[in-house]
Design a protein around this motif. Structure first.
Motif, short mmCIF file in Angstrom:
data_model
loop_
_atom_site.label_atom_id
_atom_site.label_comp_id
_atom_site.label_asym_id
_atom_site.label_seq_id
_atom_site.Cartn_x
_atom_site.Cartn_y
_atom_site.Cartn_z
N TYR A 283 0.81 -1.22 0.00
CA TYR A 283 0.00 0.00 0.00
C TYR A 283 0.85 1.27 0.00
N GLY A 284 2.10 1.17 -0.40
CA GLY A 284 2.95 2.36 -0.50
C GLY A 284 2.55 3.23 -1.68
N GLU A 285 3.25 4.33 -1.80
CA GLU A 285 2.98 5.25 -2.90
C GLU A 285 4.17 6.18 -3.10
N ILE A 286 4.23 6.80 -4.26
CA ILE A 286 5.17 7.87 -4.54
C ILE A 286 4.35 9.09 -4.95
N LEU A 287 4.70 10.24 -4.39
CA LEU A 287 3.98 11.48 -4.64
C LEU A 287 4.95 12.52 -5.17
N SER A 288 4.59 13.15 -6.28
CA SER A 288 5.44 14.16 -6.89
C SER A 288 5.37 15.46 -6.10
N PRO A 289 6.31 16.38 -6.34
CA PRO A 289 6.13 17.75 -5.85
C PRO A 289 5.05 18.44 -6.67
N TYR A 290 4.66 19.64 -6.24
CA TYR A 290 3.74 20.43 -7.06
C TYR A 290 4.42 20.79 -8.37
N LEU A 291 3.74 20.49 -9.47
CA LEU A 291 4.27 20.76 -10.81
C LEU A 291 3.35 21.74 -11.52
N ASP A 292 3.93 22.66 -12.25
CA ASP A 292 3.13 23.58 -13.06
C ASP A 292 2.90 22.93 -14.42
N LEU A 293 1.71 22.36 -14.59
CA LEU A 293 1.34 21.71 -15.85
C LEU A 293 0.17 22.44 -16.49
N SER A 294 0.10 23.75 -16.24
CA SER A 294 -1.02 24.54 -16.74
C SER A 294 -0.85 24.91 -18.22
N GLY A 295 0.36 24.75 -18.76
CA GLY A 295 0.58 25.03 -20.18
C GLY A 295 -0.16 24.06 -21.08
N ASN A 296 -0.24 24.40 -22.35
CA ASN A 296 -0.87 23.54 -23.35
C ASN A 296 -2.29 23.17 -22.94
N ASP A 297 -3.01 24.13 -22.35
CA ASP A 297 -4.39 23.91 -21.89
C ASP A 297 -4.48 22.73 -20.92
N GLY A 298 -3.41 22.50 -20.16
CA GLY A 298 -3.45 21.44 -19.16
C GLY A 298 -3.22 20.04 -19.70
N LYS A 299 -2.84 19.92 -20.98
CA LYS A 299 -2.61 18.60 -21.57
C LYS A 299 -1.14 18.22 -21.41
N TYR A 300 -0.90 16.99 -20.97
CA TYR A 300 0.47 16.50 -20.79
C TYR A 300 0.45 14.98 -20.83
N THR A 301 1.63 14.39 -20.94
CA THR A 301 1.73 12.93 -20.92
C THR A 301 2.69 12.52 -19.80
N VAL A 302 2.45 11.34 -19.26
CA VAL A 302 3.34 10.73 -18.27
C VAL A 302 3.78 9.38 -18.83
N THR A 303 5.08 9.22 -19.01
CA THR A 303 5.64 7.95 -19.44
C THR A 303 6.35 7.30 -18.26
N VAL A 304 5.99 6.06 -17.98
CA VAL A 304 6.56 5.33 -16.85
C VAL A 304 7.10 4.00 -17.34
N LYS A 305 8.38 3.73 -17.00
CA LYS A 305 8.97 2.42 -17.23
C LYS A 305 9.09 1.74 -15.87
N PHE A 306 8.55 0.54 -15.73
CA PHE A 306 8.48 -0.08 -14.41
C PHE A 306 8.41 -1.60 -14.51
#
Length: 315
Positions: free
Chosen positions: A149-172
């Motif tokens: 039940y662990g987790e990883i939490l990012s810092p606050y990120l400014d992703l308001s550009g591009n009308d809020g559209k972004y991608t997250v790529t994860v290798k795991f």
């Protein structure tokens, strides 16, 4: 006051900073009106107004300042490196973590467990950007992840550009097929079925804001997840600012309207540094609201305080 609407949402804009607001919903047709729904608390808080930095040391340390926010119970301050784009950029790396700083005798299938089963620990020593947190952390050489039940939490990120559209790529790598790896943004999330082998997924989001957070966890809590890379990308325009988290301080008491980053090291004197302030409202133990980010304040490391005063001309 009952307000008739024909949609499934309503935007109310006449709120003030001090009052508490609640709402309920009724359904209505030509013949009757239903009883009221449950009462919902419209929970939120205004963003602070950040002020000019003071006590600026050219080597890095500075004092962040801000004005009080009504009902705030705490504040957080983030220091960022600020990059201004000179041309349009497709798939710009807002964040890229490859965990090359993780040195461990563990492997992806037999990781090293840190034992912080329920406590959030800072992960700065393993990351390129500051402010990441984790619970029940697991390590392997070049991998960082969590167990159960662990987790990883990012810092606050400014992703308001591009009308809020972004991608997250994860290798795991996930240890148990049948589990689902969850990647969650501010209001949207994706479930990625775990195969037990190395996986790479690129997930699209459209909920970016100036105070975006990313959460990484599992749906059922019975697998280890070891992450090899996290990359957050956006299409950005010339003139856009990119804020890379450098360091942060949270849970600053509401009586404090300043915070000194005495340990900040300005390792790159050719880039701008800036800070943003967030306000927290915690009325109930289970209800915590964080504000949008304040406007960014660029730290003036070339302030006139460091120059010599002009000598008067003898008469």
């Amino acid at each position: 006051e009952d307000t008739p609407v024909t949609d499934t949402f309503f935007v109310y804009e006449d709120m003030d900073e001090i009052s508490e607001y609640y709402y309920f919903v009724k359904a209505k047709n030509d013949y009757m009106t239903s009883p009221a729904s449950n009462l919902v608390h419209a929970y939120g808080i205004t963003a602070p107004e950040a002020k000019e930095a003071t006590e600026v040391d050219p080597d890095g340390p500075y004092t962040a300042n801000w004005n009080p926010v009504p009902r705030a119970t705490a504040y957080s301050v983030y220091t960022y490196k600020r990059t201004t784009l000179e041309e349009d950029q497709e798939n710009y790396n807002v964040v890229h973590e490859d965990f090359s700083k993780v040195n461990s005798e563990g492997t992806a299938f037999y990781p090293e467990y840190l034992g912080n089963y329920t406590e959030q620990w800072p992960l700065d020593e393993y990351m390129e950007s500051g402010g990441w947190l984790g619970i029940n952390i697991a390590l392997a050489e070049g991998y960082l992840g969590f167990s159960g039940y662990g987790e990883i939490l990012s810092p606050y990120l400014d992703l308001s550009g591009n009308d809020g559209k972004y991608t997250v790529t994860v290798k795991f790598i996930g240890s148990i097929p049948g589990e689902s790896f969850v990647v969650q943004g501010t209001t949207q999330y994706h479930l990625v079925p775990v195969t037990g082998d190395e996986q790479s997924v690129t997930l699209e989001f459209s909920d970016g804001a100036s105070n975006s957070l990313l959460y990484f966890y599992t749906q059922y809590g019975y697998a280890d997840i070891l992450i090899d890379e996290i990359t957050v990308q956006q299409d950005l325009l010339a003139g856009d600012h990119v804020y890379t988290p450098e360091t942060m301080s949270d849970n600053i008491g509401s009586d404090n309207l300043s915070y000194r980053f005495s340990d900040l090291v300005r390792d790159d004197k050719n880039v701008d540094y800036a800070y943003r302030v967030f306000a927290c409202y915690n009325k109930f133990i289970t209800d915590v609201a964080w504000s949008e980010a304040s406007d960014a304040v660029v730290i003036n490391y070339n302030s006139s305080d460091t120059t010599l005063p002009e000598c008067p001309v003898p008469t």
